[in-house]
Design an enzyme around this catalytic site. Sequence first.
Site, short mmCIF file in Angstrom:
data_model
loop_
_atom_site.label_atom_id
_atom_site.label_comp_id
_atom_site.label_asym_id
_atom_site.label_seq_id
_atom_site.Cartn_x
_atom_site.Cartn_y
_atom_site.Cartn_z
N HIS A 1 0.74 -1.26 -0.16
CA HIS A 1 0.12 0.13 -0.04
C HIS A 1 0.96 1.42 0.01
CE1 HIS A 1 -3.13 -2.70 0.23
NE2 HIS A 1 -3.89 -1.96 -0.27
N CYS B 1 -8.89 -3.01 -11.77
CA CYS B 1 -8.49 -1.67 -10.99
C CYS B 1 -7.08 -2.06 -10.12
CB CYS B 1 -9.57 -1.22 -10.00
SG CYS B 1 -10.09 -2.27 -8.71
C1 PEP Z 1 -6.54 -4.89 -5.86
O1 PEP Z 1 -6.48 -5.78 -4.86
O2 PEP Z 1 -6.10 -5.19 -6.88
C2 PEP Z 1 -7.08 -3.77 -5.37
C3 PEP Z 1 -7.37 -2.70 -6.71
O3 PEP Z 1 -7.30 -3.33 -4.18
P1 PEP Z 1 -6.15 -3.00 -3.01
O4 PEP Z 1 -4.98 -2.86 -3.80
O5 PEP Z 1 -6.58 -1.59 -2.33
O6 PEP Z 1 -6.40 -4.25 -2.15
#
Ligand code: PEP
Length: 752
Positions: A366, A679
Amino acid sequence: MATPVGAPRQLLRRLREVMAARESVQARLDKVVVLIASNMVAEVCSLYLRRRDGSLELFATEGLNPIAVHNTHLKPGEGLVGLIAEQAEPMQFPDAQLHPAFSYRPETGEEIYHAFVGVPILRGGHTIGVLTVQNRTKRQYSDEEVEALQTTAMVLAETIASGGLVTDGLTAEERPEGAARFSGTSISEGVALGHVVLHEPRIVVTRLIAEDVEVERRRLSQAIEDLTGAIDNMLERGDLARAGEHREVLETFRMFAHDHGWRRRLDEALLTGLTAEAAVQRVRNDTRARMLRMPDTHARDRLHDIDDLSNRLLRLLAGGIGTAAMGSLPQDSIVIARTMGAAELLDYDRQRLRGLVLEEGGTASHVAIVARALGIAALTGVKGALEAVEPGDAAIVDAEGGELHVRPTQEVVSAYADKVRFRARRQAQYAALRTVPPVTLDGERVALHINAGLLFDLPHLDQSGADGIGLFRTELQFMIAATFPRLEQQTRLYKAILDAADQRPVVFRSLDVGGDKVLPYFRGAIEDNPALGWRAIRMALDRPAVFRTQVRALLRAAAGRELRLMLPMIADVAEFEAARALIDRELTILKRHGRPEPKAIKVGVMIEVPAILWQLDRVLPLADFASVGSNDLMQFLFAADRGNSRVAERFDSLNPAGLKALKLIVEAAKRHGVPLNLCGEMAGKPLEAMTLVGLGFRSISMAPASVGPIKAMVLSLDASELAKRLDELLESKTTSLREDLRRFAVEHGVQV
Ligand code: PEP
Ligand code: MG
C-alpha cells in the site's frame, strides 16, 4: 558487574576540557595521552589513527620516543595495534613482547615495557584508531581499567568524527563520501533530483559525559521501558503495517530489548561516566564491530536491527522525536527509509516530497499505491542505501531505470537533468492526448479511469482526461485519521468527490481495512496471517456499524446522483447478498427520514479472492458491475504476499495461469452482460494493460500518472490482432509471456 569508579568520570571531564581548548590538534592530542597515562597510572599511553591507506599512524604518545610520532606506521593487521584494529576488540597482555604478533619498532623505544592494553577507537562499527596503555611491570589490567579506556576511546571517536580533531588524510571522518549507485525496483515511475531526508532521523550524540550517573541511569531505564512497551504493544495489536514493520523485525527488536547482555553492557558503559545517549552509542559501536567481523551474513543483516533499535532508543532519549514528516522538510526531499507504512507516507508534505527510497517492501504494497497516488518517484529493495547516505546528501531517484544515485557527479546530474527534460516533453505529449478518446486501431473504445482515495487526487481527474474514478479507496481517509471519521466527515468527502467528478462515474469501494491496511485507532485481534484474516467485507458483515455508517454517508452524498459502490474481498455469494441487504436497509432508513435518495444505486462485486472465480455464474447476475482487484487476486492465486519483496516479484502477473483466470472473468462478464473493470496495479503498466485489452477488458483503472502512457498504448494497438496472438500463447506456454508480449508490441509498433 563493574562497580562505579570515580577516576574515569574525572578523566572524561578533563578530556572534555582538553578537547574543547583552542589549541592545535597536535597539542590537544598530546595532552590527551598524558591525561590518560596519568589517570591509569601507566608509563605509556599512545594514540594511533587510521589513515586513508589503511595503515595506523602513531599520532600522539606519552612515554614512547617522541621521534616515533607520525613516523611509526603499522600496516593493517601488523603488530598488536594492527591486531586490535582488525579484531575491533580490546586486548591485553601482561608481557606483550612474548606475543607472536608483537612487532618491535626500534624508533619507539618500547622494549622496556611489558604490560600492554589496547582498545579500538570505533565509529559506526569501523575501527578508526587504537588507544594503548603500557607499563614496565608485567601486570593484568582490571576490567574497570579496560572499560574506562574503552569509554575514553569512544569519547575520542565522537570528538574526532564530529570534526573537532580531524586532520587531513585520516579516515576518522566517518561521513560516507563519493558518488554511489544502488539498484532497486521501481514502485512509482518518475525521476527525482533532490536531497536526502532520513525518514527516521539519526540522532547525533553531542553530550557524552554525564553530570550525574544516577540521572543518566534513570533516563536510560525509562527509555528502555518505553521502547519495550511500544514494541510489545505493536506486536500485541498486530499494528504492523502502519509503520511498515515486519513482525520478524519487531521480534528481533523485542529479543534485543529484553536481552540481559545488552542491558548489562549499557549499564557498564553508564558506570564509566557516559550519558545515556553516549552509552547507547558505545554499545552500538561495540556490537556493530563484533557483528561486522562475523562471516555469517545473517549476523550482518542484523546490523540493521541494532541500528534501528539504537536509533529508536536515542530518539526516545531525545524526547520522542517522530519521523522526518513531523519536522520541516527541505523543498526537494528524497525520503529514505528501511520500510514505511502507507499512512506514514501520507504524513509527508507532498509539495516538498520528490522521491522515496525503501530498503524493503513489495511493489504492490500500500505504500507503493500511495507513492503512485502522490506522483513521486519511488524505489524499493534498495539494499544498503541507508548506510551510505547522510541527511542533506544530493540524490537522484531514477524510478524508470531502477537506480538511486547518491552524491552524483556533475556528469550524472546533467544526464538526469536531460532525462527530466525529456520526461517533461513526453508528459507534454501525453497532455496533448488528454481530450483524445482512447480507441484502438481497430476501433475498440477502452475506458480509462483513475484510482483515487483522497481529496488531493481530484485535480488528477481533469488533468489526466480520464473517464472517471474506477476505484475510490475509501480506507485512505480512515488510515490517516486519528479516530474513526464521523458520518459528517465521510459525507463531506464523498460529496466533494462526486462534485468534482461532475457527470463522470465514481466507483466507491467500501472500507477495505485489515491485512496491511491498519487503522491506528482500531484494535484488531492478533492474526498470524493478516492478509488472510479478518478484513474488508468480513469486518463489515461481522461488525456492520462501521459499514452502515459508511453506506449512510455515501447515500447522503449521492443525493440526486448515481451511487456506485463496490464490495471488496467477496469470497462467497452469500457475502455479497448480506452486504447488499445492509445497503437496502440503509436506503429504507434514508427514505423513511425523507432524505433525498441517489438517482440510482449500483452495487459491484470485486473479484479478488480466487474462490469467487468458480461462483461467477451465480454472483454476476446479482451484481450491477464487477471489478477485478488483480493485486489481491494474483497474491492469492500464487500464494505470494504482495507486501513481501522476497516473494512479491517471484510470479509474473503475465504468467499464463494468472492471465487465464482473467480471461475466465472476461468471458463470464460477457455472458452475463455485466460491465467489467480491472483496478489493480497491472492496469497502469503499458505492457500489462496492453495484455488486458487483448484479453477483452474494455475498462481499466490506474494511478493518474499512468493514464497518458496507457492511452498512447491503446491508440497504437490492434486489439483483435493481439487477442489472436494471446489465444495461441495461452495455450502453448506455461511460463511468463512477458517476452512474447514485448516482441508483439515491438513488431506491431505498440507504444509500451
Ligand atoms: C486490488 O487488490 O487489486 C485492489 C485494487 O485493491 P487494493 O490494492 O486496495 O487491495
Ligand atoms: Mg484488493
